[in-house]
Design an enzyme around this catalytic site. Sequence first.
Site, short mmCIF file in Angstrom:
data_model
loop_
_atom_site.label_atom_id
_atom_site.label_comp_id
_atom_site.label_asym_id
_atom_site.label_seq_id
_atom_site.Cartn_x
_atom_site.Cartn_y
_atom_site.Cartn_z
N ASP A 291 0.88 -1.17 0.00
CA ASP A 291 0.00 0.00 0.00
C ASP A 291 0.92 1.23 0.00
O ASP A 291 2.11 1.12 0.32
CB ASP A 291 -0.86 -0.03 1.28
CG ASP A 291 -1.54 1.28 1.58
OD1 ASP A 291 -2.25 1.79 0.68
OD2 ASP A 291 -1.34 1.83 2.67
N ASP B 226 -0.19 5.18 0.80
CA ASP B 226 -0.45 6.21 1.83
C ASP B 226 -0.60 5.62 3.22
O ASP B 226 -1.44 4.76 3.43
CB ASP B 226 -1.71 7.01 1.45
CG ASP B 226 -1.46 7.84 0.20
OD1 ASP B 226 -2.19 7.68 -0.78
OD2 ASP B 226 -0.49 8.62 0.18
C1 XBP Z 1 -5.09 6.35 0.63
C2 XBP Z 1 -6.24 7.04 0.06
C3 XBP Z 1 -6.02 8.14 -0.93
C4 XBP Z 1 -5.33 9.32 -0.25
C5 XBP Z 1 -5.55 10.59 -1.03
O1 XBP Z 1 -4.59 5.51 -0.39
O2 XBP Z 1 -7.36 6.67 0.34
O3 XBP Z 1 -7.29 8.53 -1.41
O4 XBP Z 1 -5.93 9.52 1.04
O5 XBP Z 1 -5.00 10.43 -2.33
P1 XBP Z 1 -3.80 4.12 -0.04
P2 XBP Z 1 -5.91 10.81 -3.62
O6 XBP Z 1 -3.74 3.99 1.49
O7 XBP Z 1 -4.62 3.04 -0.69
O8 XBP Z 1 -2.44 4.31 -0.64
O9 XBP Z 1 -6.47 12.20 -3.35
O10 XBP Z 1 -4.95 10.76 -4.77
O11 XBP Z 1 -6.96 9.75 -3.68
MG MG Z 2 -2.97 3.32 3.20
#
Ligand code: XBP
Ligand code: MG
Length: 238
Positions: free
Chosen positions: A8, A10
């Site tokens: 993953d 973020d």
């Molecule tokens: C986390 C998310 C993303 C980010 C914001 O992604 O849900 O939406 O919060 O990025 P993950 P965007 O944990 O799956 O990596 O505004 O580009 O969506």
């Molecule tokens: Mg995440």
Amino acid sequence: MIKAIIFDVDGTLADTEDGHRLSFNKAFLDEGLDWNWDVAMYDKLLKVTGGKERIKYFVSDFLQGYSKPADFDEFVKKLHAVKTLHYTKMISAGGVPLRPGIKQLIEEAYAAGITLAIATTTTPENVSALLEVGLGKNWADYFSANGCGDIVPHKKPAPDIYFWVLEKLGLTANDCIALEDSENGLRSSLAAGIKTYITINHYTRNHDFTGAAAVFDDLSDLNQLYQTAGLILPAQPA
Ligand code: XBP
Ligand code: MG
């Protein structure tokens, strides 16, 4: 034997969510909106993955008396594009480092011939900006599949993005492990049948991680992951 590690982005590769939050707020300002997401509000909004979907969730569930513009989808797309520009600028300036142990894990697993992949809800631009800083300009060479954002119809907690990655790798769920940080992420990877390890952060520490193979504060001691996951990788200095 584990053939692949699926990451993953973020909250897992880096603590990016406050960078996202500040970028949303900058975009709201640019577009003349009096919206401002503080940490408490953002914590609630993180229930929904995907920036565009999160904006719509905010409008539908938290805004009173707001009349949507005629072409609301277009409006949200544009607002999110402005946010992504702010976010990639912030990340490219070195705003958010990789979390402890991540770079070492990627380098050691890659050197040991383990396939690496990404499964994230965020945009490809955001992934490139983060990993160009964290792993260098040839960051993409480490990864055999890079599953981002809108490439699948349903974002996490749906398993779509993990199924997309497994398909791309030509591997089964049993060949892989996933690294996640959130309940939505865990539900997504578990629904795809993938054994999942969690590293928590300040937004996700109270999430329900039922079904996770293990939950770590972070990967500063990679031995914890290596031993629990049965990864045969260079031992860390004791
Ligand atoms: C986390 C998310 C993303 C980010 C914001 O992604 O849900 O939406 O919060 O990025 P993950 P965007 O944990 O799956 O990596 O505004 O580009 O969506
Ligand atoms: Mg995440």
